[in-house]
Design a protein around this motif. Structure first.
Motif, PDB file in Angstrom:
ATOM      1  N   ALA A  50       0.923  -1.203  -0.061  1.00 15.17           N
ATOM      2  CA  ALA A  50      -0.095  -0.152  -0.103  1.00 15.17           C
ATOM      3  C   ALA A  50       0.849   1.193  -0.066  1.00 15.17           C
ATOM      4  O   ALA A  50       0.603   2.165  -0.773  1.00 15.17           O
ATOM      5  CB  ALA A  50      -0.915  -0.092   1.114  1.00 15.17           C
ATOM      6  N   VAL A  51       1.915   1.408   0.752  1.00 15.28           N
ATOM      7  CA  VAL A  51       2.671   2.378   0.714  1.00 15.28           C
ATOM      8  C   VAL A  51       3.428   2.786  -0.566  1.00 15.28           C
ATOM      9  O   VAL A  51       3.506   3.530  -0.993  1.00 15.28           O
ATOM     10  CB  VAL A  51       3.868   2.388   1.919  1.00 15.28           C
ATOM     11  N   GLU A  52       4.012   1.566  -1.213  1.00 16.80           N
ATOM     12  CA  GLU A  52       4.868   1.602  -2.184  1.00 16.80           C
ATOM     13  C   GLU A  52       3.847   1.965  -3.487  1.00 16.80           C
ATOM     14  O   GLU A  52       4.074   2.804  -4.255  1.00 16.80           O
ATOM     15  CB  GLU A  52       5.370   0.297  -2.649  1.00 16.80           C
ATOM     16  N   ALA A  53       2.443   1.877  -3.345  1.00 15.26           N
ATOM     17  CA  ALA A  53       1.545   2.133  -4.321  1.00 15.26           C
ATOM     18  C   ALA A  53       1.466   3.642  -4.326  1.00 15.26           C
ATOM     19  O   ALA A  53       1.134   4.320  -5.345  1.00 15.26           O
ATOM     20  CB  ALA A  53       0.337   1.278  -4.275  1.00 15.26           C
ATOM     21  N   ARG A  54       1.061   4.091  -3.089  1.00 14.57           N
ATOM     22  CA  ARG A  54       0.938   5.662  -2.976  1.00 14.57           C
ATOM     23  C   ARG A  54       2.479   6.431  -3.536  1.00 14.57           C
ATOM     24  O   ARG A  54       1.904   7.539  -4.369  1.00 14.57           O
ATOM     25  CB  ARG A  54       0.647   5.899  -1.653  1.00 14.57           C
ATOM     26  N   LEU A  55       3.435   5.915  -3.246  1.00  9.78           N
ATOM     27  CA  LEU A  55       4.831   6.440  -3.627  1.00  9.78           C
ATOM     28  C   LEU A  55       4.725   6.455  -5.233  1.00  9.78           C
ATOM     29  O   LEU A  55       5.419   7.373  -5.813  1.00  9.78           O
ATOM     30  CB  LEU A  55       5.851   6.078  -2.955  1.00  9.78           C
ATOM     31  N   LEU A  56       4.503   5.365  -5.778  1.00  8.47           N
ATOM     32  CA  LEU A  56       4.545   5.131  -7.119  1.00  8.47           C
ATOM     33  C   LEU A  56       3.528   6.074  -8.027  1.00  8.47           C
ATOM     34  O   LEU A  56       3.849   6.712  -8.846  1.00  8.47           O
ATOM     35  CB  LEU A  56       4.135   3.833  -7.381  1.00  8.47           C
ATOM     36  N   LEU A  57       2.382   6.494  -7.341  1.00  8.84           N
ATOM     37  CA  LEU A  57       1.580   7.455  -7.757  1.00  8.84           C
ATOM     38  C   LEU A  57       2.168   8.788  -7.652  1.00  8.84           C
ATOM     39  O   LEU A  57       2.208   9.409  -8.796  1.00  8.84           O
ATOM     40  CB  LEU A  57       0.381   7.540  -7.063  1.00  8.84           C
ATOM     41  N   PHE A  58       2.609   9.180  -6.637  1.00 14.88           N
ATOM     42  CA  PHE A  58       3.392  10.471  -6.435  1.00 14.88           C
ATOM     43  C   PHE A  58       4.348  10.488  -7.450  1.00 14.88           C
ATOM     44  O   PHE A  58       4.416  11.667  -8.341  1.00 14.88           O
ATOM     45  CB  PHE A  58       3.945  10.643  -5.172  1.00 14.88           C
ATOM     46  N   LEU A  59       5.269   9.679  -7.393  1.00 15.92           N
ATOM     47  CA  LEU A  59       6.564   9.547  -8.387  1.00 15.92           C
ATOM     48  C   LEU A  59       6.201   9.716  -9.899  1.00 15.92           C
ATOM     49  O   LEU A  59       6.645  10.374 -10.756  1.00 15.92           O
ATOM     50  CB  LEU A  59       7.605   8.486  -8.081  1.00 15.92           C
ATOM     51  N   GLY A  60       5.032   8.850 -10.277  1.00 16.61           N
ATOM     52  CA  GLY A  60       4.945   8.780 -11.573  1.00 16.61           C
ATOM     53  C   GLY A  60       4.206  10.078 -12.101  1.00 16.61           C
ATOM     54  O   GLY A  60       4.525  10.568 -13.117  1.00 16.61           O
ATOM     55  N   VAL A  61       3.406  10.747 -10.991  1.00 17.62           N
ATOM     56  CA  VAL A  61       2.831  11.926 -11.495  1.00 17.62           C
ATOM     57  C   VAL A  61       3.876  13.189 -11.737  1.00 17.62           C
ATOM     58  O   VAL A  61       4.058  13.912 -12.563  1.00 17.62           O
ATOM     59  CB  VAL A  61       1.850  12.489 -10.449  1.00 17.62           C
ATOM     60  N   ALA A  62       4.945  13.120 -10.784  1.00 16.70           N
ATOM     61  CA  ALA A  62       5.920  14.275 -10.865  1.00 16.70           C
ATOM     62  C   ALA A  62       6.696  14.027 -12.212  1.00 16.70           C
ATOM     63  O   ALA A  62       7.000  14.887 -12.887  1.00 16.70           O
ATOM     64  CB  ALA A  62       6.578  14.103  -9.535  1.00 16.70           C
ATOM     65  N   VAL A  63       7.110  12.743 -12.440  1.00 15.60           N
ATOM     66  CA  VAL A  63       7.947  12.600 -13.578  1.00 15.60           C
ATOM     67  C   VAL A  63       7.203  12.605 -14.817  1.00 15.60           C
ATOM     68  O   VAL A  63       7.754  13.251 -15.899  1.00 15.60           O
ATOM     69  CB  VAL A  63       8.538  10.928 -13.699  1.00 15.60           C
ATOM     70  N   THR A  64       5.971  12.593 -14.940  1.00 16.50           N
ATOM     71  CA  THR A  64       5.140  12.602 -16.117  1.00 16.50           C
ATOM     72  C   THR A  64       5.081  14.280 -16.447  1.00 16.50           C
ATOM     73  O   THR A  64       5.132  14.883 -17.499  1.00 16.50           O
ATOM     74  CB  THR A  64       3.642  12.084 -15.947  1.00 16.50           C
ATOM     75  N   LEU A  65       4.855  14.979 -15.218  1.00 17.95           N
ATOM     76  CA  LEU A  65       4.726  16.475 -15.628  1.00 17.95           C
ATOM     77  C   LEU A  65       6.039  16.913 -15.785  1.00 17.95           C
ATOM     78  O   LEU A  65       6.147  17.880 -16.732  1.00 17.95           O
ATOM     79  CB  LEU A  65       3.911  17.043 -14.129  1.00 17.95           C
ATOM     80  N   LEU A  66       7.189  16.397 -15.387  1.00 19.27           N
ATOM     81  CA  LEU A  66       8.314  17.044 -15.791  1.00 19.27           C
ATOM     82  C   LEU A  66       8.721  16.739 -17.049  1.00 19.27           C
ATOM     83  O   LEU A  66       8.999  17.617 -18.154  1.00 19.27           O
ATOM     84  CB  LEU A  66       9.716  16.458 -14.860  1.00 19.27           C
ATOM     85  N   VAL A  67       8.681  15.693 -17.695  1.00 18.85           N
ATOM     86  CA  VAL A  67       8.815  15.174 -19.125  1.00 18.85           C
ATOM     87  C   VAL A  67       7.759  16.004 -19.940  1.00 18.85           C
ATOM     88  O   VAL A  67       8.051  16.442 -20.925  1.00 18.85           O
ATOM     89  CB  VAL A  67       8.549  13.831 -19.206  1.00 18.85           C
ATOM     90  N   ALA A  68       6.534  15.979 -19.556  1.00 20.61           N
ATOM     91  CA  ALA A  68       5.488  16.631 -20.575  1.00 20.61           C
ATOM     92  C   ALA A  68       6.020  18.120 -20.677  1.00 20.61           C
ATOM     93  O   ALA A  68       5.703  18.697 -21.624  1.00 20.61           O
ATOM     94  CB  ALA A  68       4.023  16.595 -19.805  1.00 20.61           C
ATOM     95  N   GLY A  69       6.203  18.645 -19.538  1.00 20.27           N
ATOM     96  CA  GLY A  69       6.534  20.338 -19.444  1.00 20.27           C
ATOM     97  C   GLY A  69       7.831  20.592 -20.464  1.00 20.27           C
ATOM     98  O   GLY A  69       7.658  21.616 -21.279  1.00 20.27           O
ATOM     99  N   GLU A  70       8.565  19.533 -20.273  1.00 24.16           N
ATOM    100  CA  GLU A  70       9.831  19.953 -21.111  1.00 24.16           C
ATOM    101  C   GLU A  70       9.770  19.811 -22.542  1.00 24.16           C
ATOM    102  O   GLU A  70       9.799  20.355 -23.543  1.00 24.16           O
ATOM    103  CB  GLU A  70      11.014  19.019 -20.675  1.00 24.16           C
ATOM    104  N   MET A  71       8.945  18.366 -22.790  1.00 24.99           N
ATOM    105  CA  MET A  71       8.460  18.256 -24.477  1.00 24.99           C
ATOM    106  C   MET A  71       7.593  19.563 -24.851  1.00 24.99           C
ATOM    107  O   MET A  71       7.734  19.803 -25.964  1.00 24.99           O
ATOM    108  CB  MET A  71       7.808  17.019 -24.313  1.00 24.99           C
ATOM    109  N   GLN A  72       6.633  20.128 -24.044  1.00 27.47           N
ATOM    110  CA  GLN A  72       5.870  21.217 -24.730  1.00 27.47           C
ATOM    111  C   GLN A  72       6.910  22.284 -24.900  1.00 27.47           C
ATOM    112  O   GLN A  72       6.661  23.204 -25.740  1.00 27.47           O
ATOM    113  CB  GLN A  72       4.783  21.370 -23.529  1.00 27.47           C
ATOM    114  N   ARG A  73       7.645  22.637 -23.760  1.00 28.60           N
ATOM    115  CA  ARG A  73       8.731  23.760 -24.099  1.00 28.60           C
ATOM    116  C   ARG A  73       9.432  23.830 -25.360  1.00 28.60           C
ATOM    117  O   ARG A  73       9.444  24.707 -26.133  1.00 28.60           O
ATOM    118  CB  ARG A  73       9.503  23.926 -22.826  1.00 28.60           C
ATOM    119  N   ARG A  74       9.947  22.319 -25.674  1.00 33.71           N
ATOM    120  CA  ARG A  74      10.513  22.218 -26.794  1.00 33.71           C
ATOM    121  C   ARG A  74       9.811  22.686 -27.939  1.00 33.71           C
ATOM    122  O   ARG A  74      10.225  23.151 -28.936  1.00 33.71           O
ATOM    123  CB  ARG A  74      11.406  20.966 -26.743  1.00 33.71           C
TER     124      ARG A  74
END
Length: 231
Positions: A50-74
């Motif tokens: 349960a703990v790992e699942a929540r951390l996976l969600l937080f990390l997945g959202v953070a990484v997705t937004l970072l990659v998406a933001g950089e791709m949109q900027r480019r």
């Protein structure tokens, strides 16, 4: 966990205010949905994660937004639209918050919950065999340094001795995968990978009555070592 949840939501909202490519925003939302599905699936397939699942969600959202933001900027920069390519303050906030979640909140949460005690549920013991019952509401829980405990009365058949009740209970726990008791005490992991806490069962037969105590928190060697230090 609460801080990571709030910051992750703020990062998502900040990113949505600067999303400028409709088709790309749709792709990002699909990616975020897949992250959420992966988190839910992990928690369902591996209940102890349960703990790992929540951390996976937080990390997945953070990484997705970072990659998406950089791709949109480019993409916007390549089109010559420099004003929309990431210079607006919401974009910088989204990037900053995502980095904060990935680099600070998640490691801090992974460390912090391992120091928190918890009150185990009697459901962790599985369905009891005929002639064994756990009595008590479990309201008298106590928490100390890194561990919490709750006690119940363990009742057997009429006229059955406390020692016999204890032996039958240990037999039941062994059939459920619990380790063999050591001095009336047995522990097993409560978490999966990052959650190093444990759930422990103790059975006593003092005064001719069987009693059962559940504990949850830090692994016992670490806890016992800390509690044995002179004050």
């Amino acid at each position: 966990m609460l801080v990571a949840s709030v910051v992750t939501m703020l990062a998502l909202l900040a990113w949505l205010t600067v999303a400028r490519l409709p088709w790309f925003t749709g792709v990002v939302l699909v990616a975020l949905t897949l992250v959420a599905v992966a988190s839910i699936t992990l928690a369902a397939v591996v209940p102890r994660a349960a703990v790992e699942a929540r951390l996976l969600l937080f990390l997945g959202v953070a990484v997705t937004l970072l990659v998406a933001g950089e791709m949109q900027r480019r993409k916007l920069a390549d089109s010559g639209d420099d004003d929309r390519a990431g210079r607006r303050w919401p974009y910088r906030i989204a990037v900053g918050l995502s980095l904060f979640v990935a680099l600070a909140c998640i490691p801090a949460a992974a460390w912090d919950f391992n120091d928190d005690g918890f009150v185990p549920s009697v459901q962790d013991l599985g369905p009891l065999p005929d002639g064994l019952a756990i009595r008590g509401a479990g309201d008298d829980s106590e928490c100390g340094t890194g561990r919490c405990a709750v006690s119940y009365a363990l009742v057997g058949r009429p006229g059955e001795s406390a020692d016999r009740v204890a032996r039958r209970m240990w037999g039941h726990l062994a059939s459920r995968g619990w380790p063999a008791p050591d001095g009336g005490h047995s522990c097993r992991p409560a978490g999966w990978l990052l959650d190093t806490r444990e759930t422990c069962v103790s059975i006593s037969t003092a005064d001719g009555a069987a009693g059962l105590t559940l504990e949850g928190g830090r692994p016992y060697p670490r806890y016992a070592g800390a509690s044995s230090q002179p004050h």
